[in-house]
Design an enzyme around this catalytic site. Structure first.
Site, PDB file in Angstrom:
ATOM      1  N   ASN A 133      -4.100  -1.368 -10.489  1.00  0.00           N
ATOM      2  CA  ASN A 133      -4.653  -0.868  -9.232  1.00  0.00           C
ATOM      3  C   ASN A 133      -5.332   0.478  -9.433  1.00  0.00           C
ATOM      4  O   ASN A 133      -5.657   0.863 -10.556  1.00  0.00           O
ATOM      5  CB  ASN A 133      -3.533  -0.762  -8.192  1.00  0.00           C
ATOM      6  N   CYS A 136      -4.167   3.470  -9.369  1.00  0.00           N
ATOM      7  CA  CYS A 136      -3.415   4.488 -10.108  1.00  0.00           C
ATOM      8  C   CYS A 136      -2.587   3.891 -11.243  1.00  0.00           C
ATOM      9  O   CYS A 136      -1.635   4.508 -11.704  1.00  0.00           O
ATOM     10  CB  CYS A 136      -2.524   5.282  -9.157  1.00  0.00           C
ATOM     11  N   GLU A 145      -0.217   1.723 -11.612  1.00  0.00           N
ATOM     12  CA  GLU A 145       1.226   1.486 -11.566  1.00  0.00           C
ATOM     13  C   GLU A 145       1.593   0.127 -10.982  1.00  0.00           C
ATOM     14  O   GLU A 145       2.762  -0.256 -11.006  1.00  0.00           O
ATOM     15  CB  GLU A 145       1.931   2.613 -10.780  1.00  0.00           C
TER      16      GLU A 145
END
Length: 779
Positions: free
Chosen positions: A420, A422, A424
């Protein structure tokens, strides 16, 4: 004098602890400034003591309270009466029906516990406004609104859980993600933070994904797109007899879409695009984020997007061999129309043995033997090109494709092709007749909330993790989905992402330094407790409501917990249970883990449980340090959408006050050093060692901490690195170390800038990965 009496009362113990501020100075200032101007004045005095920032926060809350309704039901009523009210009729009905309970339970005094950064962020981003931009609610109203959205919008109003969730939110024990905060209770409650899309190589789907991403972004979601299936530039298109433009023009198109489709008008849109390293267009991809260079000069770049690389073990092996002169580093490039499905397979084992289960390696070399490659380069050339871009913009991120897939509870569902915004979240996604577009709902636990006088409350952390699990599971059912494919995915796998913030606060409170054996052990134990609490509650929910539909065939259905997948890969020693039992002082024993395995085999409600995301807003609101990171500086200005605010490390100040060292001379030296204390020799060496900033410590320490917590993370983590100078050898050292330790994320952002000790000004914390333009999946 009226203003002074207000300030004096706010500085007293009426709103919490009495503040250590100079009232005479404030008496003189009140003659010059309005209350609103006094907020900035007090904030500027933070260098003297962090209590000035607290006073500024109390002033901000006081002014907000003066202009908003004094009861929750009245605040809702005033909003509902607006001609363009965002509130849903169902939400309003629930509030009216139970207004006596809500009005009597809500505690507005808790607003005064917010930091200055917190209250300003709430006012700017989370509190509902009317069409003229006037704030219509208080922070406590927002917390109650979220709690009602989670437990009051179904067939049954669960009042007990509404009040419990409100309590946890308002006492800052937990936080929910940004989209949940600003969309809860509205007519279109998109509560999910993260969306994963896989772009197919046909014109219809290419444009469908532009539309889908724009709609998601408009509701506050952050987006990750896999581009690895798009044919390379100049590839032949049999249907039209023309040649493909490759990924470049498509990335430019998504870049423009992101700029237009901002997140509900609250903040810029935020997309990340991912590509595998074998793709023929990899060098074009690596140049597109740059702000300088030929592509930027020709305006063929796309600098507003974030970029990520999906890196297989095979590439890392070839790179390592080339670095150590054990091979020439040859790396083949392909176009997916000529060499299909490379992004759909992964290596289940890392062993180089010829009989190892390595589907990616097998297919890659099959295509090499069949001469399907369209280019040849070396691993070093790719990593050098990556590094040139990282120096400029801090990314592309690096995700270790094989580690992510082989350690996924959902590996039986399909290959995970991207992450995604970021890096994670790791949910399988694909397009087609039964398309699934990955979705994840996020929340975080405040680790500092469980600090006790002489111990850490692991039992409390376990319980809080369970509460958040139930919250997020309810959000899955109550939220709005922008597409049928997002609904299908979320209902089938029911993934959630529970993160943390305040780890550095925990270590500072117990006078531990990052990298010490006790800190690494505590890091491991904390994340073990977080995972245990989430899994235990998910098992209980499965008994009540049923398992997620994709449970059969999952690792959990076979009695394998997340750390067991690491043991299976030889990335975690079998004795980890005894180590965790010792650190938690018997709270988590091997017997409890064994019982959890047996229970999980009977059913689990959620396919994923934990994911360690950036937590900028949560940290801002509560005054705790971000996620699992060390302190970035001991003194800096934090830039957000709300403005700039001085942040001072209160733990350092308290330690210096204990030994009578918080003097004007030390304050000036700290200011001159830009927040570093490493060259302030009057401060004892032991304190200087404990308060090394993220850049001042050896970056291998961050990798070792990541390796300690990663086995208890269902998905992945936003792992940042901080360097003084842009030296590729230093970066490769931690990347290779992380890969060898089995990490799922190689790197989120790599920061290169002069260290705090060389700056003669307060650090502007713009280097933080959690900047204002990258907050879609943040808390």
């Amino acid at each position: 004098m009226e203003n002074f009496f207000i300030v004096k009362k706010l500085a007293s113990d009426t709103y919490g602890k009495a503040l250590n501020v100079d009232l005479d100075r404030l008496l003189q200032a009140q003659n010059k400034y309005t209350l609103q101007e006094l907020i900035s004045y007090c904030s500027a005095l933070t260098i003297l003591h962090y209590d000035y920032s607290t006073l500024a926060a109390r002033l901000s809350v006081y002014l907000l309270h003066q202009s908003t309704a004094s009861s929750f039901s009245e605040a809702v009523s005033l909003q509902a009466a607006q001609s363009c009210s965002r509130l849903s009729p169902q939400f309003v009905d629930v509030v009216y029906k139970y207004k006596a309970i809500f009005d009597s339970y809500i505690d507005y005094s808790r607003d005064y516990k917010l930091t200055l950064l917190g209250i300003e962020t709430m006012k700017n981003s989370y509190l509902l406004k009317n069409k003229d931009g006037v704030i219509m609610e208080r922070p406590q109203d927002a917390y109650m609104r979220v709690a009602i959205m989670i437990y009051g919008m179904g067939r049954v109003v669960n009042m007990k859980m509404i009040l419990l969730t409100y309590d946890l939110l308002s006492r800052h024990v937990i936080t929910h993600a940004s989209p949940t905060m600003f969309n809860a209770g509205t007519k279109k409650p998109q509560l999910s933070s993260c969306f994963l899309l896989n772009v197919n190589d046909n014109l219809e789907n290419l444009y469908d994904m532009v539309k889908t991403a724009g709609i998601i972004s408009g509701g506050g979601g952050g987006i990750g797109l896999c581009l690895s299936g798009i044919r390379a530039k100049n590839s032949f298109i049999s249907g039209s007899g023309l040649r493909s433009n490759g990924i470049q023009n498509y990335i430019v198109l998504q870049n423009a879409s992101q700029c237009y489709a901002n997140q509900g008008g609250l903040r810029p849109g935020a997309y990340a695009v991912y590509l595998e390293l074998w793709h023929q267009d990899i060098f074009t991809f690596l140049q597109m984020p740059r702000l300088k260079g030929q592509m930027a000069e020709q305006r063929l770049n796309a600098p507003n997007l974030k970029y990520g690389l999906w890196v297989p073990d095979l590439f890392m092996e070839i790179l390592e061999d080339q670095i150590h002169d054990r091979g020439d580093g040859t790396w083949y490039l392909f176009s997916p129309d000529q060499a299909p499905n490379l992004h759909k397979v992964f290596d289940l084992e890392r062993s180089r043995h010829k009989n190892a289960h390595r589907e990616f390696r097998k297919l890659y070399y099959q295509y090499v033997a069949e001469k399907r490659y369209t280019g040849v380069t070396t691993a070093k050339e790719i990593i050098k090109e990556w590094f040139k871009t990282v120096i400029q913009v801090g990314n592309p991120y690096i995700g270790f494709k094989d580690a992510i897939n082989r350690k996924s509870n959902l590996s039986h569902v399909g290959t995970i092709t991207n992450s995604n915004l970021c890096i994670e979240i790791t949910i399988p996604c694909w397009e087609g007749s039964e398309a699934e577009q990955g979705v994840c709902n996020l929340a975080a636990v405040n680790l500092a909330a469980f600090i006790r006088e002489n111990s850490y409350d692991y039992r409390g952390l376990i319980e809080a993790a369970g509460n958040v699990t139930e919250n997020l599971d309810n959000i899955i059912d109550n939220g709005y989905y922008p597409t049928e494919a997002t609904r299908r995915s979320n209902m089938r796998h029911r993934p959630i992402g529970i993160g943390v913030f305040g780890l550095a606060d925990v270590f500072a409170s117990f006078k531990m330094k990052f990298g010490s054996p006790e800190a690494i052990a505590m890091d491991e134990a904390i994340h073990a407790a977080l995972y245990y609490g989430a899994m235990r509650r998910s098992v209980e929910l499965a008994k009540e409501k049923g398992s997620h539909p994709s449970f059969p065939g999952s690792a959990a259905s076979k009695g394998l917990l997340q750390p067991d997948l690491w043991v299976r890969c030889d990335d975690l020693v079998f004795s980890w249970e005894e180590r965790v039992a010792q650190t938690t002082q018997g709270v988590l024993t091997p017997k409890k883990w064994w019982q959890l395995r047996l229970a999980a085999m009977q059913g689990v409600r959620n396919g994923y449980l934990t994911a360690l995301m950036p937590t900028a807003t949560s940290s801002n609101s509560t005054g705790k340090n971000e996620c699992f990171e060390p302190f970035t500086s001991n003194l800096y200005t934090r830039r957000t959408l709300s403005g700039e605010f001085i942040v001072l490390n209160k733990y350092l100040i308290d330690d210096l006050k204990e030994i009578n060292l918080w003097t004007e001379a030390i304050q000036q030296q700290l200011l001159n050093a830009g927040g570093s204390i490493q060259h302030i020799l009057d401060i004892p060496a032991e304190i200087r060692e404990r308060y090394k900033t993220s850049r001042e410590m050896n970056q291998k320490i961050l990798t070792k901490h990541a390796a300690a917590r990663n086995p208890f993370v269902s998905q992945s983590m936003s792992l940042n690195y901080y360097f003084y100078e842009p030296e590729l050898s230093q970066v490769l050292t931690v990347l290779v170390l992380g890969w060898k330790k089995g990490l799922t994320t190689g790197s989120y952002y790599c920061h290169f800038s002069p260290g705090a000790g060389t700056q003669k000004k307060i650090i502007r914390n713009s280097e933080k990965a959690c900047s204002a333009d990258c907050e879609a999946c943040l808390l």
